[in-house]
Design a protein around this motif. Structure first.
Motif, PDB file in Angstrom:
ATOM      1  N   ALA A 184       0.802  -1.232   0.000  1.00  0.00           N
ATOM      2  CA  ALA A 184       0.000   0.000   0.000  1.00  0.00           C
ATOM      3  C   ALA A 184       0.831   1.276   0.000  1.00  0.00           C
ATOM      4  CB  ALA A 184      -0.963  -0.006   1.185  1.00  0.00           C
ATOM      5  N   THR A 185       2.143   1.160   0.152  1.00  0.00           N
ATOM      6  CA  THR A 185       2.976   2.358  -0.030  1.00  0.00           C
ATOM      7  C   THR A 185       3.428   2.477  -1.479  1.00  0.00           C
ATOM      8  OG1 THR A 185       4.889   1.054   0.680  1.00  0.00           O
ATOM      9  CG2 THR A 185       3.850   2.464   2.341  1.00  0.00           C
ATOM     10  N   GLY A 186       3.169   1.452  -2.277  1.00  0.00           N
ATOM     11  CA  GLY A 186       3.537   1.501  -3.693  1.00  0.00           C
ATOM     12  C   GLY A 186       2.538   2.331  -4.482  1.00  0.00           C
ATOM     13  N   SER A 239      -1.268  -2.312   4.104  1.00  0.00           N
ATOM     14  CA  SER A 239      -0.058  -2.889   4.695  1.00  0.00           C
ATOM     15  C   SER A 239       1.147  -2.791   3.764  1.00  0.00           C
ATOM     16  CB  SER A 239      -0.303  -4.351   5.103  1.00  0.00           C
ATOM     17  OG  SER A 239      -0.380  -5.196   3.992  1.00  0.00           O
ATOM     18  N   SER A 240       2.291  -2.689   4.383  1.00  0.00           N
ATOM     19  CA  SER A 240       3.604  -2.815   3.726  1.00  0.00           C
ATOM     20  C   SER A 240       4.623  -2.755   4.859  1.00  0.00           C
ATOM     21  CB  SER A 240       3.859  -1.709   2.700  1.00  0.00           C
ATOM     22  OG  SER A 240       4.480  -0.594   3.290  1.00  0.00           O
ATOM     23  N   ARG A 241       5.891  -2.971   4.540  1.00  0.00           N
ATOM     24  CA  ARG A 241       6.886  -2.937   5.610  1.00  0.00           C
ATOM     25  C   ARG A 241       7.007  -1.541   6.205  1.00  0.00           C
ATOM     26  NH1 ARG A 241      11.481  -5.385   1.895  1.00  0.00           N
ATOM     27  NH2 ARG A 241      10.478  -3.733   0.678  1.00  0.00           N
ATOM     28  N   SER A 242       6.991  -0.521   5.344  1.00  0.00           N
ATOM     29  CA  SER A 242       7.323   0.831   5.814  1.00  0.00           C
ATOM     30  C   SER A 242       6.103   1.723   5.998  1.00  0.00           C
ATOM     31  CB  SER A 242       8.281   1.495   4.808  1.00  0.00           C
ATOM     32  OG  SER A 242       7.590   1.754   3.604  1.00  0.00           O
ATOM     33  N   VAL A 243       4.903   1.147   5.874  1.00  0.00           N
ATOM     34  CA  VAL A 243       3.706   1.998   5.931  1.00  0.00           C
ATOM     35  C   VAL A 243       3.575   2.650   7.317  1.00  0.00           C
ATOM     36  CG1 VAL A 243       2.064   0.208   6.691  1.00  0.00           C
ATOM     37  CG2 VAL A 243       1.271   2.079   5.235  1.00  0.00           C
ATOM     38  N   ALA A 280       8.928 -11.635  -2.706  1.00  0.00           N
ATOM     39  CA  ALA A 280       8.125 -10.414  -2.534  1.00  0.00           C
ATOM     40  C   ALA A 280       6.813 -10.476  -3.305  1.00  0.00           C
ATOM     41  CB  ALA A 280       8.930  -9.185  -2.974  1.00  0.00           C
ATOM     42  N   LYS A 281       6.845 -11.082  -4.508  1.00  0.00           N
ATOM     43  CA  LYS A 281       5.637 -11.000  -5.338  1.00  0.00           C
ATOM     44  C   LYS A 281       4.867 -12.327  -5.414  1.00  0.00           C
ATOM     45  CE  LYS A 281       3.570  -9.223  -9.484  1.00  0.00           C
ATOM     46  NZ  LYS A 281       3.592  -8.235 -10.538  1.00  0.00           N
ATOM     47  N   LEU A 282       5.547 -13.429  -5.685  1.00  0.00           N
ATOM     48  CA  LEU A 282       4.807 -14.700  -5.796  1.00  0.00           C
ATOM     49  C   LEU A 282       4.375 -15.170  -4.401  1.00  0.00           C
ATOM     50  CD1 LEU A 282       3.695 -17.018  -7.434  1.00  0.00           C
ATOM     51  CD2 LEU A 282       5.958 -18.068  -7.443  1.00  0.00           C
TER      52      LEU A 282
END
Ligand SMILES: NC(=O)c1ccc[n+]([C@@H]2O[C@H](COP(=O)([O-])OP(=O)(O)OC[C@H]3O[C@@H](n4cnc5c(N)ncnc54)[C@H](OP(=O)(O)O)[C@@H]3O)[C@@H](O)[C@H]2O)c1
Length: 244
Positions: free
Chosen positions: A15-17, A37-41, A108-110
């Motif tokens: 969600a920070t992308g 969610s994300s690591r740095s959100v 990260a993606k799959l």
């Protein structure tokens, strides 16, 4: 077209992308509660959006992902849908890309989509309804030379979505993919930096597209307007590559 999201709860990863954020905001604009969610959100990133709740989360941590799904249900009472939109960049010539590069993108993606889907599905199945949208990418059917890793992962995700939609449709859960082409974003700039494909226009509709173009497609697939759309893939790519 039914787009009433009031009272519904969605979980958006990445969600920070560029695309995750646009999707979270589009859903919130339509009245949904969104767990972003994300690591740095951080909460500050969504300070103007009272219905968006920041949830710091590494999708590499299976246990934390399972806990996140449970926490969303505990805190917000339900979960109506999930959007997965995580990735890390690994662009470059096939012969120069390492095992570590491949593993980073797979993680990260799959697996970064597999884990949240696996965590959310039991809640959707228990409710007897719900929708999942996985952001894959046009590269899944049209790999460009600098993007073999992401393209391979996109193809895997598209197949996964097809299988999941068929497997869990009988439980009331629809699973679809949105496959973007070039979208205005830091990620596209990074790909273009690594690529020979800089010629404009990028697609039959020129382009690049905007993050909101992707968000609109996701919103459609989550909505009741897409009630009979399942196990499918929606391209948001201006029509693919432009040849003339
Ligand atoms: N932009 C395009 O042109 C385009 C085209 C085709 C497909 N796509 C696909 O669309 C999706 C979104 O693209 P985008 O442009 O929005 O990408 P982006 O801006 O690079 O965002 C990626 C997101 O993934 C998160 N992330 C990465 N690793 C994570 C981890 N281990 N745990 C949790 N979060 C993690 C990042 O947040 P943190 O760093 O805070 O964790 C960030 O929010 C990606 O899957 C991408 O491949 C994009």
């Amino acid at each position: 077209m039914s787009q009433d999201f009031a009272g519904k709860v969605y979980w958006v990863t990445g969600a920070t992308g560029a695309l995750g954020r646009a999707t979270a905001l589009a859903l919130a604009e339509l009245g949904a509660t969104v767990v972003a969610s994300s690591r740095s959100v951080t909460a500050a990133q969504f300070a103007d959006w009272p219905k968006v709740f920041a949830l710091p989360l590494d999708v590499g941590d299976s246990h934390a992902v399972d806990q996140a799904a449970a926490a969303i249900v505990a805190e917000h009472g339900r979960i109506d849908g999930l959007v997965t939109s995580t990735n890390v960049g690994a662009f470059g010539e096939f012969l120069e890309l390492t095992d570590e590069d491949w593993q980073r993108v797979i993680d990260a993606k799959l697996l970064g989509s597999v884990r949240p889907v696996r965590a959310a599905l039991p809640h959707l199945i228990a409710a007897g309804k719900g929708a999942v949208v996985v952001i894959s990418g046009r590269g899944g059917i049209d790999p460009s030379p600098q993007h073999f890793i992401g393209s391979s992962v996109n193809a895997a995700l598209d197949l996964l979505v097809q299988g999941l939609g068929r497997r869990y449709g009988p439980h009331g859960v629809r699973v679809n993919a949105v496959a973007p082409g070039p979208i205005e974003s830091p990620r596209l700039a990074e790909l273009q930096g690594a690529s020979l494909e800089k010629s404009e226009p990028l697609t039959p509709l020129a382009g690049p597209g905007k993050p909101t173009d992707v968000a609109n497609a996701v919103v459609y697939l989550l909505s009741d307007a897409a009630a009979f759309v399942n196990a499918s893939r929606l391209y948001v790519d201006g029509g693919g590559k432009r040849y003339a």
